[in-house]
Design an enzyme around this catalytic site. Structure first.
Site, PDB file in Angstrom:
ATOM      1  N   LYS A   1       1.103  -1.490   0.108  1.00 47.60           N
ATOM      2  CA  LYS A   1      -0.009   0.303   0.245  1.00 47.60           C
ATOM      3  C   LYS A   1       0.097   1.189  -0.152  1.00 47.60           C
ATOM      4  O   LYS A   1       0.503   2.362  -0.701  1.00 47.60           O
ATOM      5  CB  LYS A   1      -0.980   0.244   1.048  1.00 47.60           C
ATOM      6  CG  LYS A   1      -1.855  -1.419   1.327  1.00 47.60           C
ATOM      7  CD  LYS A   1      -2.850  -1.016   0.531  1.00 47.60           C
ATOM      8  CE  LYS A   1      -4.013  -2.244   0.555  1.00 47.60           C
ATOM      9  NZ  LYS A   1      -3.617  -3.784   1.470  1.00 47.60           N
TER      10      LYS A   1
HETATM   11  C1  LIG Z   1      -4.359  -4.338   0.577  1.00 51.05           C
HETATM   12  C2  LIG Z   1      -3.886  -5.789   0.572  1.00 51.05           C
HETATM   13  C3  LIG Z   1      -3.703  -6.977   0.052  1.00 51.05           C
HETATM   14  C4  LIG Z   1      -5.345  -7.225  -1.397  1.00 51.05           C
HETATM   15  O1  LIG Z   1      -4.282  -6.327  -2.099  1.00 51.05           O
HETATM   16  P1  LIG Z   1      -6.186  -5.568  -2.832  1.00 51.05           P
HETATM   17  O2  LIG Z   1      -5.570  -3.924  -3.585  1.00 51.05           O
HETATM   18  O3  LIG Z   1      -6.925  -4.923  -1.711  1.00 51.05           O
HETATM   19  O4  LIG Z   1      -6.824  -6.295  -3.681  1.00 51.05           O
HETATM   20  C5  LIG Z   1      -2.789  -8.146   0.442  1.00 51.05           C
HETATM   21  N1  LIG Z   1      -1.953  -8.153   0.965  1.00 51.05           N
HETATM   22  C6  LIG Z   1      -2.146  -7.597   1.503  1.00 51.05           C
HETATM   23  C7  LIG Z   1      -0.369  -7.732   2.646  1.00 51.05           C
HETATM   24  C8  LIG Z   1      -2.095  -6.618   2.017  1.00 51.05           C
HETATM   25  O5  LIG Z   1      -2.146  -5.182   1.906  1.00 51.05           O
END
Ligand SMILES: *Cc1c(COP(=O)(O)O)cnc(C)c1O
Length: 462
Positions: free
Chosen positions: A112
Site C-alpha cells: 500500500k
Molecule cells: C491490501 C492487501 C492485499 C489485497 O490487495 P487488494 O488491492 O485489496 O486486492 C493483499 N495483501 C496485503 C498485504 C495487503 O495489504
C-alpha cells in the site's frame, strides 16, 4: 485525459479532480476514458531505468496537465526516497521460473505504501496550489490505514480519519495506525468487520451535504491515483524478466481487486501479459466468481491473511465496466443487485471475457501456512501469509515456459504470529521501527453507526 464514472451518471473529471474526490457522485468509480498505449519500443526502453524514471514514463499519459513534468518527477522522487531498497520494488527468484515481486520496502512494510506515498505528495502539491483543505476518510483491513496515516501525518492541508475493524487487524498494523503523534491523523476502531467500515465510508461519500461540509476526499483503493501508482511495478518487473520480448504472468493476492486491476491496466496499455491469476484466501468471492459466474457475498471469516478478508471487492466494479462494454447502466444494475440481493450472475459474454483475462485459486488457512513453510524450506525465503496465498495458487497453475511473478504484498514481520506458527521463526521488524511496541497508542472506539462516525469526523477536524 478525462475520467468517467463506471455508473455513467457523474460528470467527467480531470486527473486532479478524480484524485481529490475518490468516489464519483453517482456512486461509481472513476476510470480513464481510454487506455493509453505503450508500444514495444517504449516498453523496451524502460529496461535499466531507475524505478522513479520508469514510474514517470508509465504514469505520465494519465495525469494530463495536473502537474508539470518537473513537478511530477519531484513528487515521484519524494514518494520513494523513504523506501528501504534501492530498486524500490525488487524481483527475487523463488524457483526456476517463479519469481517474487517484493512490494514491502516502504515505511509501513506493505505494498500500500507504493501508492500511498505517491498520492500523499500529489495531494500536498495540489492543495498547496489551490489553498484548499480536505478531510480524508478511509476504511482499512489494516494496511491501507497505516500507509495513509504514514503518508499524510503532519501535512498542513489534510485531516485523516481511518476506520478499521476492531480486533481484526494485527498488532503491528494497529500500532502503525495508533502511534503516530501528529494531530491531523486519527485511527478509529469500528465495532464491525472491514465490509462494515467500507460501507460506512461509502455512506459518507453518498451523503452529499456532509461530503461538501467537510470537503471529503478518499484514498481507498477506489481512488484512481492509487491504482495508477500500482501499474508501474507490473511494467518494471516484467521488463526485468525480458518483456516486451518475452511474456510474463502474474499471480496477485487479492482482496479489494485493486492490485490485480492495476495488472489488467498494464496489459490494456500493451504489456505482454499471458495470465493474470487471482489468489484469494478462504474469503473467496472472486475465486467463486471465476469458477461459477456468480458473484455472491458470504460472511467474512477472519483469516491469518487479514488484509484479504473482504467480500465486497470494490475495484471489481472497474473490471465489470470494461467487460460490460463500458455501459454504466449495466454496472449500476449489477451493483444494485449486489447491495440489495447479495449478488448477481454474470451473463455468458461477460463470463467469457473474464475467463480470457484471468484465472483464479484460493488458499485455505492450512494451505497458507503450508506455503509459508514450504517456501522457507525450498527457497530460503520467509514470506507473509498474503504472499503465501499467492505462492500456493501460483504453484498450482499449469506448467508453462512463461515466467510467473507472484506479488509479495507485505513483509513477514507485519504478521509475525502467522509466520511463527508456520515456521517456528519469529520475523523481526526492520531497524527503523524497532521501538514500535514501546510507543504510546491513541485509540478511538466507535459503533458501526453512520451518525456517530460523521459527528466524530466533523468535530475532530482542525
Ligand atoms: C491490501 C492487501 C492485499 C489485497 O490487495 P487488494 O488491492 O485489496 O486486492 C493483499 N495483501 C496485503 C498485504 C495487503 O495489504
Amino acid at each position: 485525459m478525462r475520467y468517467i464514472s463506471t455508473r455513467g451518471q457523474a460528470p467527467a473529471l480531470s486527473f486532479e479532480e478524480a484524485m481529490l474526490s475518490g468516489l464519483a457522485r453517482d456512486g461509481g468509480l472513476y476510470v480513464p476514458e481510454s487506455w493509453p498505449q505503450m508500444c514495444a519500443d517504449e516498453i523496451a526502453a524502460l529496461a535499466g531505468l531507475s524505478y522513479e524514471d520508469a514510474a514517470f514514463r508509465v504514469m505520465r499519459p494519465f495525469i494530463g496537465d495536473a502537474f508539470t513534468d518537473a513537478g511530477f518527477r519531484d513528487i515521484i522522487a519524494r514518494a520513494y526516497a523513504g523506501f528501504g531498497h534501492a530498486a524500490r520494488c525488487p524481483v527475487k527468484q523463488l524457483d526456476s521460473n517463479h519469481f517474487l515481486l517484493e512490494l514491502f520496502h516502504g515505511p509501513t512494510l506493505a505494498f500500500k505504501d507504493v501508492a500511498m506515498q505517491l498520492i500523499g505528495q500529489m495531494f500536498e502539491l495540489s492543495l498547496k496550489r489551490s489553498g484548499k483543505r480536505v478531510t480524508i476518510v478511509g476504511a482499512t483491513s489494516g494496511d491501507t490505514g497505516s500507509a495513509a496515516i504514514e503518508a499524510f501525518a503532519g501535512l498542513d492541508a489534510v485531516d485523516v480519519f481511518i476506520l478499521y475493524p476492531h480486533g481484526r487487524v494485527s498488532e503491528v498494523q494497529r500500532r502503525q495506525m495508533t502511534t503516530p503523534p501528529q494531530e491531523n491523523v486519527h485511527a478509529i476502531a469500528v465495532d464491525g468487520d472491514f465490509d462494515d467500515c467500507q460501507a460506512r465510508l461509502k455512506d459518507m461519500f453518498n451523503d452529499h451535504a456532509f461530503r461538501d461540509e467537510v470537503a471529503l476526499a478518499g484514498v481507498n483503493s477506489i481512488n484512481w491515483a492509487r491504482v495508477l501508482a500500482q501499474v508501474v511495478y507490473f511494467f518494471t518487473s516484467a521488463v526485468a524478466l525480458g518483456a516486451p520480448h518475452r511474456k510474463v504472468s502474474f499471480t496477485v493476492p487479492t482482496g479489494n481487486f485493486g492490485d490485480i486491476f492495476a495488472g489488467y491496466v498494464a496489459k490494456r496499455m500493451g504489456l505482454p501479459v499471458e495470465r493474470l491469476v487471482i489468489a484469494t484466501n478462504q474469503n473467496d468471492i472472486l475465486h467463486r466468481t471465476l469458477a461459477t459466474g456468480a458473484h455472491r457475498k458470504q460472511g467474512v471469516t477472519p483469516s491469518i491473511s487479514p488484509s484479504m478478508d473482504i467480500q465486497v471487492s470494490s475495484n471489481f466494479e472497474r473490471l465489470l465496466f470494461d467487460i460490460y462494454d463500458r455501459e454504466g447502466a449495466a454496472v449500476e444494475q449489477l451493483m444494485t443487485a449486489l447491495r440489495d440481493d447479495g449478488g448477481f450472475a454474470l451473463d455468458q459474454g461477460a463470463r467469457d471475457r473474464l475467463g480470457r483475462e484471468f484465472d483464479s485459486g484460493r488458499a485455505s488457512e492450512a494451505e497458507t501456512s503450508a506455503a509459508i513453510r514450504r517456501t522457507l524450506a525450498r527457497s530460503a525465503e520467509l514470506i507473509c501469509p498474503h504472499t503465501a496465498c499467492g505462492v500456493k495458487v501460483a504453484e498450482e497453475q499449469p506448467a508453462s515456459a512463461v515466467p510467473m511473478i507472484t506479488l509479495a504484498t507485505a513483509h513477514p514481520a507485519k504478521f509475525p504470529d502467522a509466520v511463527e506458527a508456520a515456521t517456528g521463526i519469529r520475523p523481526g521488524l526492520p531497524e527503523r521501527m524497532a521501538d514500535l511496541f514501546q510507543r504510546p497508542e491513541r485509540i478511538e472506539r466507535l459503533p458501526n453507526d453512520l451518525a456517530a462516525l460523521k459527528s466524530f469526523v466533523a468535530n475532530q477536524r482542525a
